[in-house]
Design a protein around this motif. Sequence first.
Motif, PDB file in Angstrom:
ATOM      1  N   PHE A 141       0.860  -1.164  -0.168  1.00 15.99           N
ATOM      2  CA  PHE A 141       0.077   0.172  -0.084  1.00 15.99           C
ATOM      3  C   PHE A 141       0.918   1.344  -0.068  1.00 15.99           C
ATOM      4  O   PHE A 141       1.832   1.319   0.753  1.00 15.99           O
ATOM      5  CB  PHE A 141      -0.944   0.106   1.387  1.00 15.99           C
ATOM      6  CG  PHE A 141      -1.974  -0.899   1.352  1.00 15.99           C
ATOM      7  CD1 PHE A 141      -3.239  -0.725   1.056  1.00 15.99           C
ATOM      8  CD2 PHE A 141      -1.749  -2.351   1.779  1.00 15.99           C
ATOM      9  CE1 PHE A 141      -4.441  -1.683   0.889  1.00 15.99           C
ATOM     10  CE2 PHE A 141      -2.798  -3.198   1.830  1.00 15.99           C
ATOM     11  CZ  PHE A 141      -3.824  -2.931   1.193  1.00 15.99           C
ATOM     12  N   GLY A 142       0.510   2.157  -1.008  1.00 15.87           N
ATOM     13  CA  GLY A 142       1.255   3.299  -0.882  1.00 15.87           C
ATOM     14  C   GLY A 142       2.512   3.780  -2.103  1.00 15.87           C
ATOM     15  O   GLY A 142       3.355   4.374  -1.740  1.00 15.87           O
ATOM     16  N   SER A 143       2.776   2.414  -2.606  1.00 15.13           N
ATOM     17  CA  SER A 143       3.649   2.637  -3.551  1.00 15.13           C
ATOM     18  C   SER A 143       3.150   2.366  -5.035  1.00 15.13           C
ATOM     19  O   SER A 143       2.734   1.409  -5.230  1.00 15.13           O
ATOM     20  CB  SER A 143       4.699   1.128  -3.348  1.00 15.13           C
ATOM     21  OG  SER A 143       5.554   1.250  -4.436  1.00 15.13           O
ATOM     22  N   LEU A 144       3.456   3.545  -5.834  1.00 10.63           N
ATOM     23  CA  LEU A 144       2.902   3.354  -7.205  1.00 10.63           C
ATOM     24  C   LEU A 144       3.571   4.661  -7.879  1.00 10.63           C
ATOM     25  O   LEU A 144       3.124   5.561  -8.410  1.00 10.63           O
ATOM     26  CB  LEU A 144       1.314   3.750  -7.259  1.00 10.63           C
ATOM     27  CG  LEU A 144       0.784   3.439  -8.650  1.00 10.63           C
ATOM     28  CD1 LEU A 144       0.840   1.884  -8.798  1.00 10.63           C
ATOM     29  CD2 LEU A 144      -0.671   3.893  -8.603  1.00 10.63           C
ATOM     30  N   ASP A 145       4.999   4.041  -8.345  1.00  8.34           N
ATOM     31  CA  ASP A 145       5.528   5.068  -9.201  1.00  8.34           C
ATOM     32  C   ASP A 145       6.533   4.051  -9.986  1.00  8.34           C
ATOM     33  O   ASP A 145       6.863   2.985  -9.887  1.00  8.34           O
ATOM     34  CB  ASP A 145       6.461   5.969  -8.352  1.00  8.34           C
ATOM     35  CG  ASP A 145       7.652   5.204  -7.483  1.00  8.34           C
ATOM     36  OD1 ASP A 145       8.554   4.977  -7.930  1.00  8.34           O
ATOM     37  OD2 ASP A 145       7.282   4.803  -6.467  1.00  8.34           O
ATOM     38  N   PRO A 146       7.294   4.837 -11.111  1.00  8.75           N
ATOM     39  CA  PRO A 146       8.049   3.888 -12.000  1.00  8.75           C
ATOM     40  C   PRO A 146       9.360   3.245 -11.240  1.00  8.75           C
ATOM     41  O   PRO A 146       9.733   2.501 -12.011  1.00  8.75           O
ATOM     42  CB  PRO A 146       8.621   5.013 -12.869  1.00  8.75           C
ATOM     43  CG  PRO A 146       7.282   6.115 -13.197  1.00  8.75           C
ATOM     44  CD  PRO A 146       7.088   6.023 -11.415  1.00  8.75           C
ATOM     45  N   ILE A 147       9.632   3.573 -10.220  1.00 11.15           N
ATOM     46  CA  ILE A 147      10.992   3.042  -9.571  1.00 11.15           C
ATOM     47  C   ILE A 147      10.459   2.133  -8.394  1.00 11.15           C
ATOM     48  O   ILE A 147      10.983   1.097  -8.647  1.00 11.15           O
ATOM     49  CB  ILE A 147      11.988   4.098  -9.116  1.00 11.15           C
ATOM     50  CG1 ILE A 147      12.357   4.805 -10.389  1.00 11.15           C
ATOM     51  CG2 ILE A 147      13.126   3.526  -8.432  1.00 11.15           C
ATOM     52  CD1 ILE A 147      13.502   6.021 -10.160  1.00 11.15           C
TER      53      ILE A 147
END
Length: 334
Positions: free
Chosen positions: A227-233
């Motif tokens: 939960f809380g992680s949604l980015d390209p890296i």
Amino acid sequence: MQDLARSTELKLPSGMTITTPLLVPSFSSKGFKVNRDGLSEVNEPLKTATEILTESMLVSAYDLFHGYLIVEEYPTELVFVDSGGYETGDSHDFSAVWRHNHEVKQWTEEELHEVLSGFPDHIDTVIVNFDHGALRRPVKEQIEAAKLFFSRYPNRIHDFILKPETNGQQYIQMESVLKHINDISEFHVIGVTEKELGNSLLKRMENIALIRNELDKIDVSAPIHVFGSLDPITSCLYFLSGAEIFDGLTWLRYSYLNGNAIYNQNFGATQIGINARDSKVQAKAIVDNVYYLQNLQLQMKSFQAKGDFSSFKYNAEFFKEAYDSLCAQLGGRY
């Protein structure tokens, strides 16, 4: 040590299946203004994204109950209904740049049940057990409470979220988590919040890998949800560590471009032009971010199938170096 990255088929209550990894666009009132009509400003990007979202999305039961978020029709195959812990807690996720003060309204387990009981039966739904920013208890009690909670919803997918055990703890207690891994494995999905996984990116990767390896030892394929992680890296790094489901608000706050999350105004200036209105920049960023996530998800699946870091269009060498660091950190334990 076996490869940690994986893809799992989740059988949905409708009989359909959906395949991980999943990058799940999320909507939450936290950190966004509430207008005079009582609606969160996040409803605007929701309207924009509804036209192109197809696979999955996440909404907060807290927002639905208090009327901050209005969803007339869910456009995706799968809907995650979060438990309200984020909205009722003091902490913001790592991507937060707008931290508008918000009133934390009453939020109880029975109110969560009210939302879930009224949720349309025909929608395939992942539900999260009750969580509140002020609620802390030992892992064993968390598990027992979640079992009781989920028993009321046999036709939903159960996403159990692990939390710290006391108010003084910032992070989940890995010793307790691993001690109770057999009980935890009974849930369909196992959730952890990014900020509560550890005090560095490598430590968070390591803890995901530890949970994943212990589940593998007992032949449990339940996917890990960050939960809380949604980015390209970071989503890719956690995927390489063994997680499979990722949600967050970063896609609403930044623009994804060439493997990075960048300031929206810079995105607008370079990709549209300096004369573009802010509203147009915001709308284009939302649309482009959804397509970016869809493409990145395909790259993750390609990596899982081939084991080739060149599957990632951007940051491939960095991902390989980070994965090698993770393997070194884990040492010869597996």
